[in-house]
Motif scaffolding. Structure first.
Motif, PDB file in Angstrom:
ATOM      1  N   GLY A   1       0.825  -1.189   0.000  1.00  0.00           N
ATOM      2  CA  GLY A   1       0.000   0.000   0.000  1.00  0.00           C
ATOM      3  C   GLY A   1       0.867   1.249   0.000  1.00  0.00           C
ATOM      4  O   GLY A   1       2.104   1.178   0.075  1.00  0.00           O
ATOM      5  N   ASP A   2       0.233   2.401  -0.034  1.00  0.00           N
ATOM      6  CA  ASP A   2       0.951   3.668  -0.154  1.00  0.00           C
ATOM      7  C   ASP A   2       1.921   3.887   1.008  1.00  0.00           C
ATOM      8  O   ASP A   2       3.096   4.204   0.804  1.00  0.00           O
ATOM      9  N   ALA A   3       1.442   3.719   2.232  1.00  0.00           N
ATOM     10  CA  ALA A   3       2.302   3.963   3.395  1.00  0.00           C
ATOM     11  C   ALA A   3       3.473   2.995   3.429  1.00  0.00           C
ATOM     12  O   ALA A   3       4.622   3.384   3.698  1.00  0.00           O
ATOM     13  N   ALA A   4       3.199   1.721   3.157  1.00  0.00           N
ATOM     14  CA  ALA A   4       4.260   0.723   3.167  1.00  0.00           C
ATOM     15  C   ALA A   4       5.269   0.970   2.052  1.00  0.00           C
ATOM     16  O   ALA A   4       6.477   0.774   2.235  1.00  0.00           O
ATOM     17  N   MET A   5       4.786   1.417   0.885  1.00  0.00           N
ATOM     18  CA  MET A   5       5.694   1.697  -0.221  1.00  0.00           C
ATOM     19  C   MET A   5       6.617   2.868   0.116  1.00  0.00           C
ATOM     20  O   MET A   5       7.828   2.833  -0.175  1.00  0.00           O
ATOM     21  N   LYS A   6       6.074   3.885   0.764  1.00  0.00           N
ATOM     22  CA  LYS A   6       6.912   5.016   1.174  1.00  0.00           C
ATOM     23  C   LYS A   6       7.948   4.570   2.201  1.00  0.00           C
ATOM     24  O   LYS A   6       9.108   5.009   2.166  1.00  0.00           O
ATOM     25  N   GLN A   7       7.531   3.706   3.106  1.00  0.00           N
ATOM     26  CA  GLN A   7       8.467   3.183   4.105  1.00  0.00           C
ATOM     27  C   GLN A   7       9.576   2.401   3.423  1.00  0.00           C
ATOM     28  O   GLN A   7      10.757   2.526   3.782  1.00  0.00           O
ATOM     29  N   LEU A   8       9.204   1.597   2.418  1.00  0.00           N
ATOM     30  CA  LEU A   8      10.203   0.845   1.666  1.00  0.00           C
ATOM     31  C   LEU A   8      11.168   1.789   0.963  1.00  0.00           C
ATOM     32  O   LEU A   8      12.393   1.586   0.992  1.00  0.00           O
ATOM     33  N   GLN A   9      10.640   2.821   0.322  1.00  0.00           N
ATOM     34  CA  GLN A   9      11.502   3.774  -0.378  1.00  0.00           C
ATOM     35  C   GLN A   9      12.468   4.461   0.579  1.00  0.00           C
ATOM     36  O   GLN A   9      13.636   4.689   0.243  1.00  0.00           O
ATOM     37  N   GLN A  10      11.987   4.782   1.769  1.00  0.00           N
ATOM     38  CA  GLN A  10      12.858   5.407   2.763  1.00  0.00           C
ATOM     39  C   GLN A  10      13.995   4.467   3.155  1.00  0.00           C
ATOM     40  O   GLN A  10      15.157   4.885   3.276  1.00  0.00           O
ATOM     41  N   LYS A  11      13.669   3.181   3.344  1.00  0.00           N
ATOM     42  CA  LYS A  11      14.697   2.207   3.688  1.00  0.00           C
ATOM     43  C   LYS A  11      15.689   2.013   2.538  1.00  0.00           C
ATOM     44  O   LYS A  11      16.899   1.886   2.757  1.00  0.00           O
TER      45      LYS A  11
ATOM     46  N   VAL B   1      16.010   6.350  -5.380  1.00  0.00           N
ATOM     47  CA  VAL B   1      14.616   6.033  -5.697  1.00  0.00           C
ATOM     48  C   VAL B   1      13.833   7.281  -6.078  1.00  0.00           C
ATOM     49  O   VAL B   1      12.630   7.217  -6.307  1.00  0.00           O
ATOM     50  N   GLY B   2      14.534   8.424  -6.158  1.00  0.00           N
ATOM     51  CA  GLY B   2      13.840   9.663  -6.466  1.00  0.00           C
ATOM     52  C   GLY B   2      13.030  10.138  -5.277  1.00  0.00           C
ATOM     53  O   GLY B   2      13.376   9.890  -4.117  1.00  0.00           O
ATOM     54  N   LYS B   3      11.926  10.777  -5.557  1.00  0.00           N
ATOM     55  CA  LYS B   3      11.056  11.308  -4.507  1.00  0.00           C
ATOM     56  C   LYS B   3      10.400  10.165  -3.727  1.00  0.00           C
ATOM     57  O   LYS B   3       9.999   9.157  -4.294  1.00  0.00           O
ATOM     58  N   ILE B   4      10.302  10.322  -2.418  1.00  0.00           N
ATOM     59  CA  ILE B   4       9.597   9.345  -1.584  1.00  0.00           C
ATOM     60  C   ILE B   4       8.101   9.617  -1.748  1.00  0.00           C
ATOM     61  O   ILE B   4       7.504  10.425  -1.038  1.00  0.00           O
ATOM     62  N   ASP B   5       7.503   8.945  -2.723  1.00  0.00           N
ATOM     63  CA  ASP B   5       6.120   9.273  -3.096  1.00  0.00           C
ATOM     64  C   ASP B   5       5.181   8.072  -3.113  1.00  0.00           C
ATOM     65  O   ASP B   5       4.002   8.196  -3.440  1.00  0.00           O
ATOM     66  N   GLY B   6       5.697   6.895  -2.782  1.00  0.00           N
ATOM     67  CA  GLY B   6       4.839   5.716  -2.802  1.00  0.00           C
ATOM     68  C   GLY B   6       4.595   5.151  -4.176  1.00  0.00           C
ATOM     69  O   GLY B   6       3.773   4.241  -4.337  1.00  0.00           O
ATOM     70  N   ILE B   7       5.308   5.656  -5.186  1.00  0.00           N
ATOM     71  CA  ILE B   7       5.112   5.212  -6.565  1.00  0.00           C
ATOM     72  C   ILE B   7       6.214   4.228  -6.955  1.00  0.00           C
ATOM     73  O   ILE B   7       7.401   4.490  -6.737  1.00  0.00           O
ATOM     74  N   LEU B   8       5.815   3.124  -7.543  1.00  0.00           N
ATOM     75  CA  LEU B   8       6.775   2.121  -7.989  1.00  0.00           C
ATOM     76  C   LEU B   8       7.315   2.506  -9.363  1.00  0.00           C
ATOM     77  O   LEU B   8       6.869   2.009 -10.396  1.00  0.00           O
ATOM     78  N   GLY B   9       8.272   3.421  -9.361  1.00  0.00           N
ATOM     79  CA  GLY B   9       8.898   3.849 -10.596  1.00  0.00           C
ATOM     80  C   GLY B   9      10.127   3.034 -10.919  1.00  0.00           C
ATOM     81  O   GLY B   9      10.479   2.078 -10.209  1.00  0.00           O
ATOM     82  N   GLY B  10      10.814   3.426 -11.979  1.00  0.00           N
ATOM     83  CA  GLY B  10      11.973   2.672 -12.428  1.00  0.00           C
ATOM     84  C   GLY B  10      13.084   2.608 -11.396  1.00  0.00           C
ATOM     85  O   GLY B  10      13.715   1.569 -11.218  1.00  0.00           O
ATOM     86  N   GLY B  11      13.348   3.733 -10.710  1.00  0.00           N
ATOM     87  CA  GLY B  11      14.390   3.755  -9.695  1.00  0.00           C
ATOM     88  C   GLY B  11      14.087   2.834  -8.534  1.00  0.00           C
ATOM     89  O   GLY B  11      14.973   2.125  -8.033  1.00  0.00           O
ATOM     90  N   THR B  12      12.831   2.832  -8.101  1.00  0.00           N
ATOM     91  CA  THR B  12      12.439   1.961  -6.990  1.00  0.00           C
ATOM     92  C   THR B  12      12.519   0.500  -7.403  1.00  0.00           C
ATOM     93  O   THR B  12      12.989  -0.358  -6.639  1.00  0.00           O
ATOM     94  N   ARG B  13      12.066   0.175  -8.615  1.00  0.00           N
ATOM     95  CA  ARG B  13      12.150  -1.214  -9.084  1.00  0.00           C
ATOM     96  C   ARG B  13      13.602  -1.695  -9.118  1.00  0.00           C
ATOM     97  O   ARG B  13      13.898  -2.826  -8.710  1.00  0.00           O
ATOM     98  N   ALA B  14      14.495  -0.836  -9.613  1.00  0.00           N
ATOM     99  CA  ALA B  14      15.909  -1.223  -9.685  1.00  0.00           C
ATOM    100  C   ALA B  14      16.482  -1.444  -8.292  1.00  0.00           C
ATOM    101  O   ALA B  14      17.249  -2.394  -8.062  1.00  0.00           O
ATOM    102  N   ALA B  15      16.111  -0.581  -7.352  1.00  0.00           N
ATOM    103  CA  ALA B  15      16.599  -0.714  -5.981  1.00  0.00           C
ATOM    104  C   ALA B  15      16.046  -1.973  -5.331  1.00  0.00           C
ATOM    105  O   ALA B  15      16.767  -2.681  -4.609  1.00  0.00           O
ATOM    106  N   VAL B  16      14.773  -2.255  -5.565  1.00  0.00           N
ATOM    107  CA  VAL B  16      14.160  -3.470  -5.034  1.00  0.00           C
ATOM    108  C   VAL B  16      14.895  -4.696  -5.566  1.00  0.00           C
ATOM    109  O   VAL B  16      15.228  -5.629  -4.806  1.00  0.00           O
TER     110      VAL B  16
END
Length: 388
Positions: free
Chosen positions: A332-342, A350-365
């Motif tokens: 969910g949105d809150a959990a995704m933001k928490q993941l991005q922060q970690k 991961v770019g902006k901590i916005d809860g969006i699964l963008g390319g940067g977040t996918r690569a980091a995951v």
């Protein structure tokens, strides 16, 4: 079609772009600039005579929604049975125009038809914002004047061509016009009179819209005679999921050697480069994306939209419905933001901590999954969040 984010401008250009202040003076400056570019005094004055600031446009601009739907959610809604039926009818109805478009520009009918359907439901929903007001409003506003002032000047030029009525032409809030939602500068550069009436009318003429879209897609770099997306099945045993994602292309032969198989027939060339896309991880739909997929990302930067549009085109071309699989629940949105922060705390961009699964977040995951010994498919789950 929202290509505004793709229009490159330098910081110097942005600083030099006039905006704000008295709206009447702003319009006069735009009129003078249009005349200096070759538009007649009469046309420039007539184009801007009734222009006004539209506060609803500013509201839309400030409140642009972010893309939070999963691929399965969005694709199931957007590639509906009704759109499939109407799309097939449109391809049959305008078969001669589509044949001409492919002969001249190399773009197949299903590709154009999918964009046509997703953008405006084949012309049924084109937007009801006055185009001249929308562009004048956004050009005057100082948030992105360097993007919208050139579009305003192009719209004034279109008035001179007889292809835009400043009082009656309507479209999307950001100034896109017609059945395939194109901006004025692109209409001027790529517009084609498909029905031979002497005008480029993307609102009312489907042949004009089809031919213009084909020329525009070709200009984005479309490679004639090549596929764009193909659904595949992955082997059940061990698999190098870390090789999935954009810009990691191997050849079709490389993928098939790893056990990847095509559900709707393989491309003729084993040497064609392809990326493995797993929109919802290893247990969801899987696709190989070929060089033409890059054109979809030029049309719209959203990975979910572009993958859905490309999938829609394959369906219109005869492919079967995808195998939805059984992907793990997303965050969910809150959990995704928490993941991005970690992830950011671990040094990932991961770019902006916005809860969006963008390319940067996918690569980091994917990188963290690999570090933790998890299948590195780029799909964030509660298990990954807890492991971090």
């Amino acid at each position: 079609m929202l290509l505004l984010a793709n229009l490159a401008v330098t910081p110097a250009q942005a600083q030099q772009t006039a905006c704000g202040g008295d709206f009447g003076q702003f319009l006069e400056g735009a009129r003078v600039e249009a005349v200096s570019r070759g538009v007649s005094q009469d046309v420039a004055s007539r184009a801007l005579a009734g222009a006004r600031i539209d506060k609803k446009v500013l509201s839309r601009d400030r409140a642009q929604g972010v893309f939070r739907q999963t691929f399965l959610e969005f694709s199931k809604r957007s590639v509906s049975a009704n759109r499939m039926q109407v799309g097939a009818k449109k391809m049959k109805q305008f078969a001669k125009t589509f044949a001409r478009a492919e002969a001249e520009y190399g773009v197949p009918a299903p590709v154009i038809t999918a964009f046509w359907g997703l953008e405006t439901d084949f012309g049924a929903v084109q937007g009801d914002f006055n185009t001249m007001n929308a562009l004048a409003t956004l050009a005057h506003d100082c948030r992105r004047p360097e993007l919208f002032r050139p579009q305003l000047l192009a719209a004034i030029e279109m008035v001179g061509h007889g292809d835009l009525d400043p009082n009656r032409t309507t479209g999307a809030w950001a100034g896109e016009i017609g059945q395939v939602q194109m901006l004025p500068r692109d209409i001027i550069e790529y517009g084609i009179d498909g029905d031979g009436d002497g005008h480029v009318n993307l609102k009312k003429s489907s042949p004009d819209a089809i031919m213009t879209a084909a020329k525009f897609i070709q200009a984005l770099g479309w490679r004639a005679g090549e596929p764009w997306l193909a659904e595949v099945s992955l082997p059940s045993g061990p698999f190098p999921y870390d090789k999935s994602g954009l810009n990691k292309a191997m050849t079709v032969g490389d993928w098939t050697a790893l056990g990847v198989s095509f559900r709707n027939g393989a491309p003729s060339s084993q040497n064609l480069p392809a990326d493995l896309l797993l929109p919802q991880g290893r247990n969801g739909p899987a696709f190989l994306a070929f060089p033409n997929f890059a054109i979809y990302l030029e049309w719209n930067k959203s990975f979910i939209y572009t993958t859905s549009a490309a999938y829609f085109a394959t369906r219109l071309g005869g492919a079967q419905r995808y195998d939805a699989g059984n992907p793990a629940p997303g965050l969910g949105d809150a959990a995704m933001k928490q993941l991005q922060q970690k992830l950011a705390a671990r040094g990932h961009d991961v770019g902006k901590i916005d809860g969006i699964l963008g390319g940067g977040t996918r690569a980091a995951v994917r990188a963290e999954q690999q570090r933790l010994g998890m299948p590195a498919d780029g799909w964030p789950t509660a298990a990954l969040l807890n492991a971090l």
